[in-house]
Scaffold this active site. Structure first.
Site, mmCIF file in Angstrom:
data_model
loop_
_atom_site.group_PDB
_atom_site.id
_atom_site.type_symbol
_atom_site.label_atom_id
_atom_site.label_comp_id
_atom_site.label_asym_id
_atom_site.label_seq_id
_atom_site.Cartn_x
_atom_site.Cartn_y
_atom_site.Cartn_z
ATOM 1 N N LYS A 111 0.854 -1.207 -0.033
ATOM 2 C CA LYS A 111 0.035 -0.069 -0.147
ATOM 3 C C LYS A 111 0.922 1.370 -0.042
ATOM 4 O O LYS A 111 0.546 2.322 -0.682
ATOM 5 C CB LYS A 111 -0.918 -0.127 1.248
ATOM 6 N N LYS A 193 -7.627 -12.286 -10.361
ATOM 7 C CA LYS A 193 -8.770 -12.307 -9.194
ATOM 8 C C LYS A 193 -9.776 -11.480 -9.598
ATOM 9 O O LYS A 193 -9.799 -10.280 -9.912
ATOM 10 C CB LYS A 193 -8.107 -12.132 -7.787
ATOM 11 N N LYS A 196 -13.617 -6.261 -6.634
ATOM 12 C CA LYS A 196 -14.156 -4.931 -6.790
ATOM 13 C C LYS A 196 -13.186 -3.991 -7.234
ATOM 14 O O LYS A 196 -13.801 -2.900 -7.987
ATOM 15 C CB LYS A 196 -14.900 -4.625 -5.489
HETATM 16 P P1 AMP Z 1 -11.291 -9.145 0.047
HETATM 17 O O1 AMP Z 1 -12.982 -8.612 -0.430
HETATM 18 O O2 AMP Z 1 -10.480 -9.143 -1.089
HETATM 19 O O3 AMP Z 1 -10.947 -8.319 1.403
HETATM 20 O O4 AMP Z 1 -11.637 -10.542 0.581
HETATM 21 C C1 AMP Z 1 -12.540 -11.002 1.584
HETATM 22 C C2 AMP Z 1 -12.719 -12.610 1.435
HETATM 23 O O5 AMP Z 1 -13.064 -13.036 0.263
HETATM 24 C C3 AMP Z 1 -11.448 -13.336 1.597
HETATM 25 O O6 AMP Z 1 -11.531 -14.577 2.185
HETATM 26 C C4 AMP Z 1 -10.970 -13.418 0.031
HETATM 27 O O7 AMP Z 1 -10.185 -14.750 0.097
HETATM 28 C C5 AMP Z 1 -12.271 -13.949 -0.392
HETATM 29 N N1 AMP Z 1 -12.260 -13.533 -1.992
HETATM 30 C C6 AMP Z 1 -12.045 -12.215 -2.472
HETATM 31 N N2 AMP Z 1 -12.085 -12.210 -3.633
HETATM 32 C C7 AMP Z 1 -12.390 -13.377 -4.086
HETATM 33 C C8 AMP Z 1 -12.147 -14.250 -5.375
HETATM 34 N N3 AMP Z 1 -12.116 -13.462 -6.457
HETATM 35 N N4 AMP Z 1 -12.301 -15.475 -5.423
HETATM 36 C C9 AMP Z 1 -12.329 -16.060 -4.142
HETATM 37 N N5 AMP Z 1 -12.217 -15.545 -3.112
HETATM 38 C C10 AMP Z 1 -12.305 -14.142 -2.897
#
Ligand code: AMP
Ligand code: TRP
Length: 327
Positions: A111, A193, A196
Site C-alpha cells: 500500500k 482475481k 471489486k
Molecule cells: P476481500 O474482498 O479481498 O477483502 O476478501 C474478503 C474474502 O473474500 C477473503 O477471504 C478472500 O479470500 C475472499 N475473496 C475475495 N475475492 C475472491 C475471489 N475472486 N475468489 C475467491 N475468494 C475471494
C-alpha cells in the site's frame, strides 16, 4: 467443539468471488465450529470513508451474510465497535509489536508503494488491532484470505510473546486459508482475481447486480479458441472459471459437469452458468431485501455483542491485571 473466528472489513460491495471464496465457506463452518464473526468496522477507518457509506456498507454486509445462510442461532455475529475490549486490547498489542515488525508486513509495504498520499498511522498499526480481535476469543482457527495470513502469523508471535513475558493467557491460533480451487477470476481477464477494486465492471459480478445484467456478463465472459470444455486452469482459464462458478452454485462436482459437456460447446456452458448465477442472485437478493426491511439486523447485532462481550470482557480484565493496568 473447536472455536473459529473471523472478521470482515465493511469496505466496498461484495462480489461473487467473495461469496464463493469466503461467505459460502463460513456458512459451511457454522455447523462444525463454534463461530464468531464480526464486522471489522474499526479497521474500515484505516482508509478515509464517509460515515454514511460506512453505515450502509455495514448493514448491507450483514444482510448479505444472513441472506446467504449464516444463522444467528449458530453464529455470534457482531460489530467490532460494539465490544470496546477490541480497542482496549488493540492498544496493548500495539505496544507489544515491534516498529520494524509492522514495517515488514507485505500488505502495508504494497500500500505504501502504491498510494503516494493519505497513508494513515492506523493502516500501519492495524495488524496489532487484528491480533487483539483474534486473541480476545481464544479461537482454534482463523479463516482468512491469502493476503491476511501474515497478520495471523504476527498474531501468533504476539500471543507467544505475551504468554512468555507475563504468563499463559492466550491460545495461539491457526490460520485456515480458503482453498485455491475456490478462487474466482475476472470474467474478462481470467488470470486475474475477480475483485471489486481492480476488475472492470464487465469482469466482476456484484452480489447486488441486477440478475439479468449478471447473466449477460457470464455470456460475454472471455474463453479461448480450443473449443473443448475441460477443467484446465493453466491453458483454459476462462472455461475453468465458468466451471468453478457453476459447480460452486449448483454443488455439482466439476468432473460431472465436464462429462456432461462431452461434444457440447462454450455457448451452452455459458448459458447454463449464466442461468445458475441469475437464479442464485434472484434468490439471494429477495432474502436480502426481506432482511433489511424486517429490522432483524439490529436484533442480531445486539445479541451478538452481548455474547461476544461476555468472553472479551473476561479476557481484557485478565490482561489488565497481568500488565499492571488494573490495581
Ligand atoms: P476481500 O474482498 O479481498 O477483502 O476478501 C474478503 C474474502 O473474500 C477473503 O477471504 C478472500 O479470500 C475472499 N475473496 C475475495 N475475492 C475472491 C475471489 N475472486 N475468489 C475467491 N475468494 C475471494
Ligand atoms: N484485516 C482483515 C481484512 O482486511 C479483517 C480482519 C480484522 C480480520 N480483524 C480480523 C480477519 C480478525 C480475521 C480475524 O480482511
Amino acid at each position: 467443539m473447536k472455536r473459529m473466528l473471523s472478521g470482515i472489513k465493511p469496505t466496498g460491495r461484495l462480489t461473487l468471488g467473495n461469496y464463493i471464496g469466503a461467505i459460502r465457506e463460513f456458512v459451511k463452518y457454522q455447523d462444525e465450529y463454534e463461530m464468531y464473526i464480526f464486522i471489522a468496522n474499526q479497521h474500515a477507518l484505516t482508509i478515509p470513508i464517509k460515515a454514511s457509506e460506512l453505515r450502509k456498507n455495514t448493514k448491507d454486509l450483514i444482510a448479505i451474510y444472513l441472506a446467504a445462510g449464516l444463522d444467528p442461532e449458530k453464529v455470534t455475529l457482531f460489530l467490532q465497535s460494539d465490544v470496546p475490549a477490541h480497542a482496549q486490547l488493540g492498544w496493548i498489542m500495539t505496544c507489544l509489536s515491534g516498529y520494524g515488525e509492522l514495517q515488514r508486513m507485505t500488505q502495508f509495504k504494497d500500500k505504501m508503494a502504491k498510494q503516494e498520499s493519505g497513508i494513515t498511522a492506523g493502516l500501519y498499526t492495524y495488524p496489532s488491532l487484528m491480533a487483539a480481535d483474534i486473541l480476545l476469543y481464544d479461537p482454534d482457527y482463523v479463516p482468512v484470505g491469502q493476503d491476511q495470513t501474515q497478520h495471523v502469523e504476527l498474531t501468533r508471535d504476539l500471543a507467544e510473546r505475551f504468554n512468555k513475558r507475563y504468563s499463559d493467557t492466550f491460545k495461539v491460533p491457526e490460520p485456515v486459508v480458503t482453498k485455491v480451487g475456490a478462487k474466482i477470476y475476472d470474467l474478462q481477464n481470467p488470470v486475474k482475481k475477480m475483485s471489486k477494486s481492480e476488475s472492470s465492471p464487465k469482469g466482476v459480478i456484484d452480489l447486488l447486480d441486477d440478475p439479468a445484467f449478471a447473466r449477460n456478463k457470464i455470456k460475454s465472459a472471455v474463453t479461448d479458441s480450443l473449443g473443448k470444455v475441460a477443467f484446465d486452469p493453466e491453458n483454459q482459464p476462462g472455461v475453468s472459471n465458468l466451471l468453478t462458478i457453476l459447480s460452486a452454485l449448483t454443488e455439482e462436482p466439476i468432473d460431472s459437469i465436464v462429462a456432461r459437456y462431452e461434444g457440447i460447446g462454450y455457448a451452452e456452458l455459458k448459458a447454463e452458468t449464466g442461468e445458475a448465477v441469475f437464479n442464485f442472485l434472484t434468490d439471494l437478493q429477495a432474502k436480502y431485501k426481506e432482511i433489511l426491511a424486517s429490522g432483524v439486523v439490529d436484533q442480531v447485532l445486539e445479541n451478538g455483542a452481548k455474547n461476544a462481550a461476555r468472553i472479551a470482557n473476561k479476557k481484557i480484565s485478565k490482561v489488565y491485571r497481568k500488565v499492571g493496568l488494573s490495581l
